[in-house]
Design an enzyme around this catalytic site. Structure first.
Site, PDB file in Angstrom:
ATOM      1  N   GLY A  21       0.854  -1.174   0.000  1.00  0.00           N
ATOM      2  CA  GLY A  21       0.000   0.000   0.000  1.00  0.00           C
ATOM      3  C   GLY A  21       0.895   1.230   0.000  1.00  0.00           C
ATOM      4  O   GLY A  21       1.908   1.275   0.702  1.00  0.00           O
ATOM      5  N   CYS A  22       0.543   2.248  -0.770  1.00  0.00           N
ATOM      6  CA  CYS A  22       1.442   3.393  -0.940  1.00  0.00           C
ATOM      7  C   CYS A  22       1.673   4.152   0.362  1.00  0.00           C
ATOM      8  O   CYS A  22       2.809   4.489   0.696  1.00  0.00           O
ATOM      9  CB  CYS A  22       0.909   4.325  -2.030  1.00  0.00           C
ATOM     10  SG  CYS A  22      -0.809   4.867  -1.792  1.00  0.00           S
ATOM     11  N   ASN A  23       0.601   4.414   1.116  1.00  0.00           N
ATOM     12  CA  ASN A  23       0.769   5.107   2.396  1.00  0.00           C
ATOM     13  C   ASN A  23       1.538   4.239   3.386  1.00  0.00           C
ATOM     14  O   ASN A  23       2.389   4.725   4.133  1.00  0.00           O
ATOM     15  CB  ASN A  23      -0.596   5.465   2.990  1.00  0.00           C
ATOM     16  CG  ASN A  23      -1.385   6.418   2.128  1.00  0.00           C
ATOM     17  OD1 ASN A  23      -0.878   7.427   1.674  1.00  0.00           O
ATOM     18  ND2 ASN A  23      -2.648   6.095   1.891  1.00  0.00           N
TER      19      ASN A  23
END
Length: 369
Positions: free
Chosen positions: A149-151
């Site tokens: 996940g990017c975050n």
């Protein structure tokens, strides 16, 4: 050797970014692109910037269409890729850009996602400190990879060196992120319309509800090693590793804020300094962890990144401050959520798994202005 590749979710943002990067990869042949609602239409109609791939037509996403390729990328909404991964047993390498195979805890999956739980795959963040080394070692030769996940990867890379070195207390982490709307996907949503986001900043998933929280806990728990020699200093036993080994003792207040930029994440994360830790020990933890990394770079003291510095790049830039008045470490990280946060991480992991140069088809240089 040339590897044949299929990319599902090809009409979306993540799928489009995977295709953009793969189009410049000398060892890859993009043979098949798939989607659901756009099946039968030219790829160029939905990804007009991908001029070199104008010859491709989007096919229906089915196990039969995806089968028979050397590498399959799944860039589908959360909860949808699992139905295909079970049917791709003959594929040499499958990389899921969704969340279906990221979490090790079924309880965490049920609490934050729901639906069918699928087995966890090798996590696709090569630079992440884990088990006394780096996740890179686990990716070598892997056949099933879960892109991050990017975050989650942004925060994890920000804090893992301090957690692994035992210089920060992970029970009281605060992370506030400015994020662009492309991270929410390409589906039409009222809150993502230009009229709703231009000229304003909008918090969302406030109060411990964001789905990336268990992924961060999992990554930081993995960073706690009994042997910390890889992040500077002599080998020593971490007194906190047992306490946080399952991730449950890791306390994180996580607040994302939607801002009007098409792509990018600027994450500001803070955590308490462990008593008795010197400023030199703190900075050395991050410097040692990332000294030899191409795509994760610690900036000089007093310098902090901008999202503009990483646009289009597979680079995570970190700025570190030591706030003695609050007795906290502050890390500011900038990434392009579609590159290092998603597609770039997936392709970097693919390169490692296939034994190719890790940086192939990936740039550390952004675009400006």
């Amino acid at each position: 050797m040339t590897y044949s590749v299929a990319v599902s979710g090809a009409s979306g943002y993540a799928g489009g970014e995977i295709l953009r990067l793969l189009a410049a990869h000398p060892d890859i042949e993009i043979r098949t692109v798939t989607a659901h609602s756009t099946a039968g239409q030219p790829l160029i109609q939905h990804q007009p910037h991908l001029r070199s791939l104008a010859h491709l037509t989007i096919q229906e996403t089915t196990p039969e269409v995806l089968a028979g390729h050397d590498v399959v990328f799944l860039a589908l909404p959360h909860g949808q890729s699992g139905q295909y991964t079970d049917a791709l047993g003959d594929a040499a390498l499958v990389i899921d850009a969704g969340a279906d195979h990221r979490l090790e805890s079924e309880e965490a999956w049920n609490a934050f996602y729901g639906g069918d739980f699928h087995e966890p795959w090798t996590y696709g963040v090569p630079e992440l400190i884990i088990g006394g080394g780096k996740q890179r070692a686990r990716l070598a030769g892997a056949t099933r990879i879960a892109a991050p996940g990017c975050n989650a990867s942004t925060v994890s890379l920000s804090l893992a060196p301090g957690v692994a070195a035992g210089v920060i207390d992970p029970s009281d982490i605060v992370s506030v992120l400015a994020v662009g709307p492309s991270g929410a996907g390409k589906a039409l949503k009222t809150n993502l319309l230009a009229a709703e986001i231009l000229g304003t900043a909008n918090p969302y998933a406030v109060g411990g509800t964001h789905r990336h929280i268990p992924e961060i806990r999992q990554a930081l728990a993995a960073a706690m090693s009994e042997n910390r020699s890889d992040v500077g200093g002599s080998a020593q036993k971490s007194p906190t590793s047992a306490r946080f080994s399952d991730g449950q003792g890791i306390g994180i207040s996580f607040t994302p804020v939607l801002v009007p930029m098409s792509r990018g994440i600027l994450a500001t994360s803070t955590a308490p300094i462990v008593p008795g830790t010197t400023d030199a020990q703190i900075r050395d933890a991050w410097e040692s962890a990332y000294a030899d990394e191409t795509f994760v770079q610690l900036l000089p003291e007093g310098v902090f990144p901008r999202t503009a510095d990483v646009a289009g790049a597979n680079t995570a830039l970190l700025g570190l401050a030591i706030d003695r008045s609050a007795n906290r470490v502050v890390v500011v990280a900038a990434v392009d959520n579609l590159v290092k946060g998603t597609a770039g991480a997936a392709i970097q992991s693919m390169n490692i798994a296939l034994g190719l140069p890790e940086d192939r088809a990936l740039s550390m240089n952004g675009v400006a202005p």
